[in-house]
Design a protein around this motif. Structure first.
Motif, short mmCIF file in Angstrom:
data_model
loop_
_atom_site.label_atom_id
_atom_site.label_comp_id
_atom_site.label_asym_id
_atom_site.label_seq_id
_atom_site.Cartn_x
_atom_site.Cartn_y
_atom_site.Cartn_z
N GLN A 131 1.01 -1.12 -0.09
CA GLN A 131 0.06 -0.34 -0.03
C GLN A 131 0.86 1.35 0.12
OE1 GLN A 131 -2.86 -0.37 3.26
NE2 GLN A 131 -3.42 -2.31 2.63
N ARG A 132 1.86 1.29 0.68
CA ARG A 132 2.85 2.27 1.03
C ARG A 132 3.57 2.73 -0.38
NH1 ARG A 132 5.45 1.76 5.60
NH2 ARG A 132 4.11 3.17 6.63
N GLU A 133 4.05 1.53 -0.89
CA GLU A 133 4.84 1.61 -2.42
C GLU A 133 3.83 2.21 -3.28
OE1 GLU A 133 7.81 -2.21 -2.05
OE2 GLU A 133 5.87 -2.36 -2.89
N TYR A 134 2.65 1.56 -3.50
CA TYR A 134 1.63 2.01 -4.58
C TYR A 134 1.53 3.80 -4.33
CZ TYR A 134 -2.25 2.10 -7.81
OH TYR A 134 -3.05 2.27 -8.86
N ALA A 135 1.02 3.97 -3.08
CA ALA A 135 0.82 5.39 -2.73
C ALA A 135 1.89 6.29 -3.15
CB ALA A 135 0.63 5.66 -1.31
N GLU A 136 3.11 5.96 -2.99
CA GLU A 136 4.21 6.73 -3.26
C GLU A 136 4.46 6.95 -4.94
OE1 GLU A 136 7.73 4.87 -1.26
OE2 GLU A 136 7.01 5.82 0.63
N GLN A 137 4.16 5.64 -5.53
CA GLN A 137 4.27 5.46 -6.99
C GLN A 137 3.36 6.51 -7.73
OE1 GLN A 137 3.68 1.44 -8.12
NE2 GLN A 137 5.46 0.87 -7.31
N VAL A 138 2.14 6.60 -7.14
CA VAL A 138 1.07 7.36 -7.88
C VAL A 138 0.86 8.62 -7.08
CG1 VAL A 138 -0.12 5.30 -9.23
CG2 VAL A 138 -0.69 6.04 -6.78
N ARG A 139 1.46 8.84 -6.02
CA ARG A 139 1.61 10.21 -5.39
C ARG A 139 0.09 10.41 -5.10
NH1 ARG A 139 5.59 12.00 -9.29
NH2 ARG A 139 7.56 12.23 -8.10
N ILE A 140 -0.45 9.56 -4.06
CA ILE A 140 -2.01 9.66 -3.46
C ILE A 140 -1.50 9.42 -2.03
CG2 ILE A 140 -3.03 9.48 -5.48
CD1 ILE A 140 -3.72 6.40 -4.65
N ASN A 141 -2.61 9.76 -1.34
CA ASN A 141 -2.79 9.56 0.15
C ASN A 141 -2.86 7.86 0.51
OD1 ASN A 141 -3.96 9.17 2.67
ND2 ASN A 141 -4.51 11.10 2.92
N PRO A 142 -1.96 7.51 1.32
CA PRO A 142 -1.94 5.91 1.63
C PRO A 142 -3.25 5.39 2.11
CG PRO A 142 0.07 6.82 2.65
CD PRO A 142 -0.73 7.93 1.82
N ASN A 143 -4.03 6.16 2.71
CA ASN A 143 -5.42 5.89 3.11
C ASN A 143 -6.24 5.35 1.96
OD1 ASN A 143 -4.76 6.11 6.09
ND2 ASN A 143 -5.41 8.11 5.92
N THR A 144 -6.06 6.16 0.90
CA THR A 144 -6.93 5.76 -0.18
C THR A 144 -6.39 4.52 -0.82
OG1 THR A 144 -7.16 8.18 -0.72
CG2 THR A 144 -7.44 6.99 -2.49
N VAL A 145 -5.32 4.18 -0.97
CA VAL A 145 -4.68 2.96 -1.28
C VAL A 145 -5.32 1.67 -0.45
CG1 VAL A 145 -2.92 1.49 -1.95
CG2 VAL A 145 -2.76 3.88 -2.29
N GLN A 146 -5.03 1.90 0.91
CA GLN A 146 -5.56 1.16 1.82
C GLN A 146 -7.18 0.71 1.64
OE1 GLN A 146 -5.94 2.38 5.93
NE2 GLN A 146 -5.21 0.50 6.69
N ARG A 147 -7.87 1.77 1.54
CA ARG A 147 -9.31 1.44 1.35
C ARG A 147 -9.32 0.59 -0.14
NH1 ARG A 147 -14.22 5.89 0.36
NH2 ARG A 147 -16.01 4.19 0.39
N ALA A 148 -8.73 0.91 -1.16
CA ALA A 148 -8.93 0.23 -2.32
C ALA A 148 -8.35 -1.16 -2.05
CB ALA A 148 -8.03 0.64 -3.51
N TYR A 149 -7.48 -1.54 -1.40
CA TYR A 149 -6.70 -3.01 -1.08
C TYR A 149 -7.89 -3.59 -0.27
CZ TYR A 149 -2.24 -2.36 -3.18
OH TYR A 149 -0.99 -2.26 -4.13
N ARG A 150 -8.58 -2.89 0.70
CA ARG A 150 -9.38 -3.55 1.81
C ARG A 150 -10.64 -4.02 0.76
NH1 ARG A 150 -9.00 0.59 5.75
NH2 ARG A 150 -11.06 1.45 4.75
N GLU A 151 -11.25 -3.19 -0.20
CA GLU A 151 -12.23 -3.46 -1.16
C GLU A 151 -11.85 -4.64 -1.92
OE1 GLU A 151 -15.98 -2.83 -2.57
OE2 GLU A 151 -15.20 -1.99 -1.04
N MET A 152 -10.63 -4.79 -2.47
CA MET A 152 -10.28 -5.85 -3.24
C MET A 152 -10.13 -7.08 -2.63
SD MET A 152 -7.46 -4.22 -6.08
CE MET A 152 -6.20 -3.91 -4.88
N GLU A 153 -9.81 -7.04 -1.25
CA GLU A 153 -9.83 -8.38 -0.34
C GLU A 153 -11.38 -8.68 -0.33
OE1 GLU A 153 -7.90 -7.87 3.24
OE2 GLU A 153 -5.65 -7.96 2.33
N ALA A 154 -12.15 -7.80 -0.05
CA ALA A 154 -13.66 -8.11 -0.01
C ALA A 154 -14.28 -8.74 -0.99
CB ALA A 154 -14.29 -6.81 0.47
#
Length: 123
Positions: free
Chosen positions: A35-58
């Motif tokens: 999540q941290r790597e992705y957030a850094e790559q695309v320059r967005i808030n890590p919480n946004t990536v965390q939400r996407a990853y949680r949704e993908m797990e669901a």
């Protein structure tokens, strides 16, 4: 990655992964960035990536293994379902926009056939 301001970013992240799965760029067992790597790559808030990853797990697209990372777990039947879902979304958007411009379904089909001829029958 360039984001569309009219849609939530976390949804766009999920759709990006879905497209990579459909195109065969990602397969079951592939590790995706943290999540941290992705957030850094695309320059967005890590919480946004965390939400996407949680949704993908669901959605059972990914599985996070503590200390190992996050991995794709999509089976073939689910991949077919994802592809159909995304195609329907595109068609719904396209037909809605075309109808708002005053086109009928017959005109849309005609335009699609013309576009297919221009592209050399690539549909």
């Amino acid at each position: 990655m360039k984001f569309d301001s009219s849609r939530p970013i976390y949804r766009q992240i999920i759709d990006s992964y879905k497209k990579q799965l459909i195109r065969g760029e990602l397969k079951t067992g592939d590790k995706i960035p943290s999540q941290r790597e992705y957030a850094e790559q695309v320059r967005i808030n890590p919480n946004t990536v965390q939400r996407a990853y949680r949704e993908m797990e669901a959605l059972q697209m990914v599985e996070t293994q503590r200390g190992q990372g996050t991995f794709i777990i999509v089976a073939e039947p689910m991949l077919t379902e994802i592809k159909l879902e995304m195609a329907r979304d595109v068609l719904e958007y396209f037909s809605g926009e075309m109808k708002s411009l005053g086109y009928t379904y017959a005109q849309m089909i005609s335009m699609l056939e013309e576009e297919e001829k221009k592209q050399g029958g690539g549909f």
